[in-house]
Design an enzyme around this catalytic site. Structure first.
Site, mmCIF file in Angstrom:
data_model
loop_
_atom_site.group_PDB
_atom_site.id
_atom_site.type_symbol
_atom_site.label_atom_id
_atom_site.label_comp_id
_atom_site.label_asym_id
_atom_site.label_seq_id
_atom_site.Cartn_x
_atom_site.Cartn_y
_atom_site.Cartn_z
ATOM 1 N N TYR A 74 0.419 -1.564 -0.301
ATOM 2 C CA TYR A 74 0.373 0.658 0.022
ATOM 3 C C TYR A 74 0.881 1.255 0.132
ATOM 4 C CZ TYR A 74 -3.757 -3.235 1.317
ATOM 5 O OH TYR A 74 -4.407 -4.098 0.871
ATOM 6 N N SER A 75 0.702 2.471 -1.115
ATOM 7 C CA SER A 75 1.357 3.549 -1.043
ATOM 8 C C SER A 75 1.294 4.295 0.386
ATOM 9 C CB SER A 75 1.144 4.318 -1.888
ATOM 10 O OG SER A 75 0.836 3.874 -3.665
ATOM 11 N N CYS A 82 -0.696 7.869 -10.811
ATOM 12 C CA CYS A 82 -0.916 6.425 -9.894
ATOM 13 C C CYS A 82 -2.163 6.222 -9.890
ATOM 14 C CB CYS A 82 -0.668 6.859 -8.507
ATOM 15 S SG CYS A 82 -0.625 5.877 -7.507
ATOM 16 N N GLU A 89 2.709 4.883 -11.460
ATOM 17 C CA GLU A 89 2.223 3.217 -10.162
ATOM 18 C C GLU A 89 1.737 2.734 -10.320
ATOM 19 O OE1 GLU A 89 4.715 3.243 -6.645
ATOM 20 O OE2 GLU A 89 3.472 2.977 -5.782
ATOM 21 N N TYR A 136 -1.620 -0.632 -11.378
ATOM 22 C CA TYR A 136 -2.240 -1.928 -11.167
ATOM 23 C C TYR A 136 -3.779 -1.928 -11.626
ATOM 24 C CZ TYR A 136 -3.826 2.018 -7.693
ATOM 25 O OH TYR A 136 -4.695 3.365 -7.328
#
Ligand code: A2P
Length: 415
Positions: free
Chosen positions: A205-206, A373, A413, A415
């Site tokens: 987790y960021s 992101c 970043e 996902y």
């Protein structure tokens, strides 16, 4: 005729299962599809890997950067690697297989010899941080030596009447050091075991908070976590770690590893500008960077901030309330809502096009860094929009893109 037969030696590329956080970055980056995984491990196929090194810089933990000299015919197979809980030690090689007379160099050259991956394997973003980024600590706490943090806050940050159940979770480390920078991430080890009876691996987790803590001066940090109830195809799926985290109560304890990440870091020099582009929980690092900058308003050192933030509706946009309270002369906020009743569907890339002159002005400044992101799908959309913004003005995007990558000024970043 009694000289020993030459032995074919391979410098085999391996991934350390004890450090790997299963973020999939290496598998996505590998240009020859040599990396694969099962529910336990990420592994490298020795028959496919050509040692191009494209996967090494993007790995947030460094677990990818492991090599063993082996007799090629005895290379560790994919099946073997999938069963590993730790890397094997170095094997001794037959005497006639001295490394300098082997294929080791041609199979996998010294990582240090590579400044960047070959052009064909070039990722969209930079593999180096901005020149002025602070030095990050990584891998201070590992699977074998996790840190225990205490939950000091857990709040829903999206409308309770919406499907998007996103939580802001604050973890406190007490007296123990856990130094972090904005843009880094941590791993959470959920309790329990997977279907094969193995402990769950860590989920990444960021950070949503800046380096000096969710609350300035406190030894704490925050995460932005979406409760996963569906897979990408929309079928019902129970996210092991996200549900665990979203259900935590105050004073519960959590096992944490990390920190991770050495490239998605904000510039540290005065008057650096940030263009931040995110969707949903991809807002976490943007919140961290924005808050770092907000705490420094008045120092005369904060550059310009421009945010493009995509969500389904206002009520599903995490941190909507606090975001809207930020001074407009501090941050230029652009919200792309895709399912707001009575409004046309808009994505972040649409707004980048709409704000072309302002985006171009920032891109023309060498003090500007761009961070993207969120959903994987937006990566292509954002790159297309940036290209269009430049091409409209007769500028060459491919040249600028290379400069941004080389100077660590464009980071993804997704996902
Ligand atoms: P959509 O309404 O089309 O799903 P989510 O809530 O699923 O995390 O998504 C956050 C936001 O990102 C939503 O507004 C979603 O729109 C949007 N989105 C989905 N796909 C893309 C894409 N390829 N590029 C940019 N934004 C996207």
């Amino acid at each position: 005729m009694n000289a020993p037969l030459p032995v074919d030696v391979l410098k085999q590329h391996l991934i350390d299962p004890e450090i790997c956080i299963r973020c999939n970055t290496c598998e996505e980056t590998c240009p020859v599809d040599a990396i694969t995984h099962d529910s336990a491990n990420y592994v490298v196929d020795p028959d496919i890997c050509n040692g191009c090194m494209a996967c090494v810089p993007p790995c947030p933990t460094g677990s990818i950067d492991n090599w063993r000299l082996v007799v090629r015919a005895e290379a560790y197979s994919v099946q073997e690697q999938l069963g590993w809980e730790e890397l094997p030690g170095e094997k001794s090689l037959p005497a006639q297989a001295a490394p300098e007379s082997t294929q080791a160099e041609s199979a996998a050259p010294d990582p240090a010899a590579f400044a960047e991956p070959p052009a064909a394997a070039m990722p969209a973003g930079a593999s180096v941080p901005p020149w002025s980024a602070a030095h990050p600590y990584v891998n201070l706490y590992t699977h074998k030596t996790p840190m225990t943090a205490t939950v000091v806050g857990n709040y829903r940050v999206t409308g309770t009447d919406t499907e998007s159940d996103i939580h802001h979770i604050v973890l406190d480390f007490g007296e123990l050091p856990f130094p972090v920078l904005e843009g880094q991430s941590i791993g959470i080890l959920p309790p329990g075991e997977d279907a094969q009876g193995r402990p769950h691996h860590a989920r990444q987790y960021s950070l949503a908070s800046p380096r000096d803590g969710e609350r300035a001066g406190y030894n704490n940090l925050s995460l932005t976590v979406k409760r996963v109830t569906q897979d990408y195809g929309g079928a019902a799926a129970h996210g092991v770690c996200s549900n665990y985290l979203c259900d935590l109560a105050k004073n519960d304890t959590v096992r944490v590893i990390g920190p991770f990440g050495h490239t998605f870091l904000m510039p540290n020099h005065p008057r650096a500008n940030l263009i931040m582009i995110c969707t949903g929980t991809g807002s976490a690092p943007m919140r961290a960077m924005t808050e770092r900058s907000r705490r420094r308003i008045g120092t005369g050192e904060v550059g310009r901030l421009m945010l493009f933030f995509g969500a389904r509706t206002e009520r599903e946009l995490p941190y909507f309330g606090p975001l809207m309270k930020l001074p407009r002369d501090f941050i230029d906020i652009n919200l792309a809502l895709s399912r707001e009743a009575g409004q046309p569907k808009r994505y972040v890339q649409d707004l980048i096009r709409e704000r072309a002159p302002a985006v171009r002005e920032l891109l023309a400044d060498r003090n500007t860094c761009i961070y993207v992101c969120g959903l994987k799908g937006m990566e292509v959309g954002v790159l297309d929009a940036l290209r269009e913004v430049m091409v409209q003005a007769g500028e060459d995007w491919s040249i600028l893109h290379d400069v941004l990558r080389r100077e660590g000024r464009l980071h993804f970043e997704t996902y």
